[in-house]
Design a protein around this motif. Structure first.
Motif, short mmCIF file in Angstrom:
data_model
loop_
_atom_site.label_atom_id
_atom_site.label_comp_id
_atom_site.label_asym_id
_atom_site.label_seq_id
_atom_site.Cartn_x
_atom_site.Cartn_y
_atom_site.Cartn_z
N VAL A 224 0.83 -1.20 0.00
CA VAL A 224 0.00 0.00 0.00
C VAL A 224 0.87 1.26 0.00
O VAL A 224 0.59 2.22 -0.71
CB VAL A 224 -0.94 -0.01 1.23
N ILE A 225 1.93 1.23 0.81
CA ILE A 225 2.81 2.40 0.88
C ILE A 225 3.46 2.65 -0.48
O ILE A 225 3.55 3.79 -0.96
CB ILE A 225 3.89 2.20 1.96
N LEU A 226 3.92 1.58 -1.14
CA LEU A 226 4.56 1.72 -2.44
C LEU A 226 3.60 2.22 -3.51
O LEU A 226 3.97 3.01 -4.38
CB LEU A 226 5.15 0.37 -2.88
N GLY A 227 2.35 1.74 -3.44
CA GLY A 227 1.39 2.10 -4.48
C GLY A 227 0.56 3.32 -4.18
O GLY A 227 0.25 4.11 -5.09
N ALA A 228 0.18 3.53 -2.90
CA ALA A 228 -0.76 4.60 -2.56
C ALA A 228 -0.18 5.99 -2.80
O ALA A 228 -0.89 6.90 -3.23
CB ALA A 228 -1.20 4.46 -1.11
N GLY A 229 1.11 6.17 -2.52
CA GLY A 229 1.71 7.48 -2.72
C GLY A 229 1.61 7.95 -4.17
O GLY A 229 0.97 8.97 -4.46
N PRO A 230 2.21 7.21 -5.11
CA PRO A 230 2.12 7.61 -6.52
C PRO A 230 0.69 7.63 -7.06
O PRO A 230 0.31 8.52 -7.81
CB PRO A 230 2.96 6.55 -7.25
N ALA A 231 -0.12 6.62 -6.66
CA ALA A 231 -1.49 6.53 -7.19
C ALA A 231 -2.35 7.70 -6.72
O ALA A 231 -3.11 8.27 -7.50
CB ALA A 231 -2.12 5.20 -6.77
N HIS A 232 -2.24 8.06 -5.44
CA HIS A 232 -3.04 9.18 -4.93
C HIS A 232 -2.49 10.52 -5.42
O HIS A 232 -3.26 11.47 -5.58
CB HIS A 232 -3.08 9.15 -3.41
N ALA A 233 -1.19 10.59 -5.64
CA ALA A 233 -0.63 11.80 -6.23
C ALA A 233 -1.25 12.03 -7.61
O ALA A 233 -1.70 13.14 -7.94
CB ALA A 233 0.89 11.68 -6.33
N LEU A 234 -1.28 10.97 -8.40
CA LEU A 234 -1.88 11.06 -9.73
C LEU A 234 -3.38 11.34 -9.64
O LEU A 234 -3.94 12.11 -10.42
CB LEU A 234 -1.63 9.75 -10.48
N HIS A 235 -4.03 10.72 -8.64
CA HIS A 235 -5.47 10.85 -8.46
C HIS A 235 -5.88 12.30 -8.20
O HIS A 235 -6.74 12.87 -8.89
CB HIS A 235 -5.89 9.96 -7.29
N PHE A 236 -5.28 12.92 -7.18
CA PHE A 236 -5.68 14.28 -6.81
C PHE A 236 -5.21 15.31 -7.83
O PHE A 236 -5.90 16.31 -8.09
CB PHE A 236 -5.14 14.63 -5.43
#
Length: 306
Positions: free
Chosen positions: A81-93
């Protein structure tokens, strides 16, 4: 700078800030949201998994009691989650802010409606859908690994080992077989969440000032509403993402949304589509509140230091 100018800068940050600033705020919000609520998410996954036995454990209290006996297992997969959530949420917002601004400007130029509230709702929900597609395309493989490691009988010792074993045994498609179902859940989830959040915020905080209390409450309401509506789709998604870890041949052979939905209905009836409902709502209420609060805080913080 006057208070009025501070308020204006904060509210217009989405238009005036850089993509990097929106991405940074989103990444911190995503990591905070997922990590803090991770144990409850693990319980939800274990409740949703379709068991081979005729009497699977589906009671939240029983699942929580058995899970707490080995509480360390509730954190397995958190690094995915840490590896994926950072980049994914950055792209999301970042995508959300960019699309919301441009969709709203486009609608203002159209002559078919002059209703500002309707324009805002359409722009917000459409931007949420676009942001979701970008987020899920990046996050789904990490989510597959996370759910495989969350299983009670998981044998994977690390994120790397899990990813390698899934790839060797099931091929690359295993990481994306649930993507259509994930999108069919996430697009309405995020559209409902963003629209509900913006609607609650406009009622609770019409002045548009930075107000942590209104962000928390609006985020919690948005998370509860969106997660309630989309729970059946989440059950199907969980089955598809964890099918390779099942000893049931029918589960292992599920290749898409309709096969998985049919199997859930045959095993548990319509009630089966709401397995894990309580922990899902209890996860998304605080996690969405945390996500929006962290995001809005960093928007405010960045606006003060622009």
């Amino acid at each position: 700078m006057s208070d009025n100018n501070d308020e204006y800068d904060y509210e217009s940050l989405g238009a005036n800030s850089t993509m990097a600033q929106n991405a940074m705020a989103g990444a911190l919000a995503g990591i905070g949201e997922h990590c803090l609520m991770y144990p409850l998410d693990s319980i939800k996954t274990r409740m949703q998994v379709v068991q081979t036995s005729a009497t699977p454990t589906s009671n939240m209290a029983q699942t929580m009691t058995s899970s707490l006996r080995s509480h360390q297992q509730l954190w397995r997969g958190v690094y995915s989650v840490i590896l994926g959530a950072g980049p994914a949420h950055a792209l999301h917002f970042a995508t959300y802010e960019f699309c919301k601004e441009h969709f709203h400007a486009f609608l203002q130029q159209q002559s078919w409606t002059t209703d500002a509230n309707l324009q805002q709702m359409i722009a917000t929900s459409t931007a949420g859908a676009c942001a979701t597609i970008a987020h899920d395309a990046l996050m789904t493989p990490f989510d597959v690994i996370k759910q495989r490691m969350q299983l009670k009988d998981s044998v994977y010792r690390s994120v790397r080992e899990c990813a390698r074993q899934v790839y060797v045994r099931e091929g690359f498609k295993a990481f994306y077989i649930s993507l259509p179902t994930t999108l069919s859940m996430s697009i309405p989830f995020q559209s409902i969440q963003f629209t509900t959040y913006e609607g609650c915020l406009s009622m609770m905080n019409p002045s548009g000032n930075y107000d942590p209390k209104s962000h928390v409450v609006a985020g919690a309401v948005a998370g509860a509403v969106a997660s309630s509506v989309t729970t059946p789709l989440d059950v199907i998604k969980t089955l598809l993402q964890t099918r390779g870890s099942s000893s049931d041949d029918r589960i292992r052979q599920c290749n898409g949304f309709w096969q998985a939905a049919k199997l859930v209905h045959q095993r548990f009836g319509y009630r089966g589509f709401f397995r894990g409902y309580k922990p899902r709502v209890l996860t998304h209420m605080p996690s969405t509140a945390i996500s929006w609060s962290v995001y809005e805080y960093f928007k405010w913080f960045l606006s003060r230091n622009n």
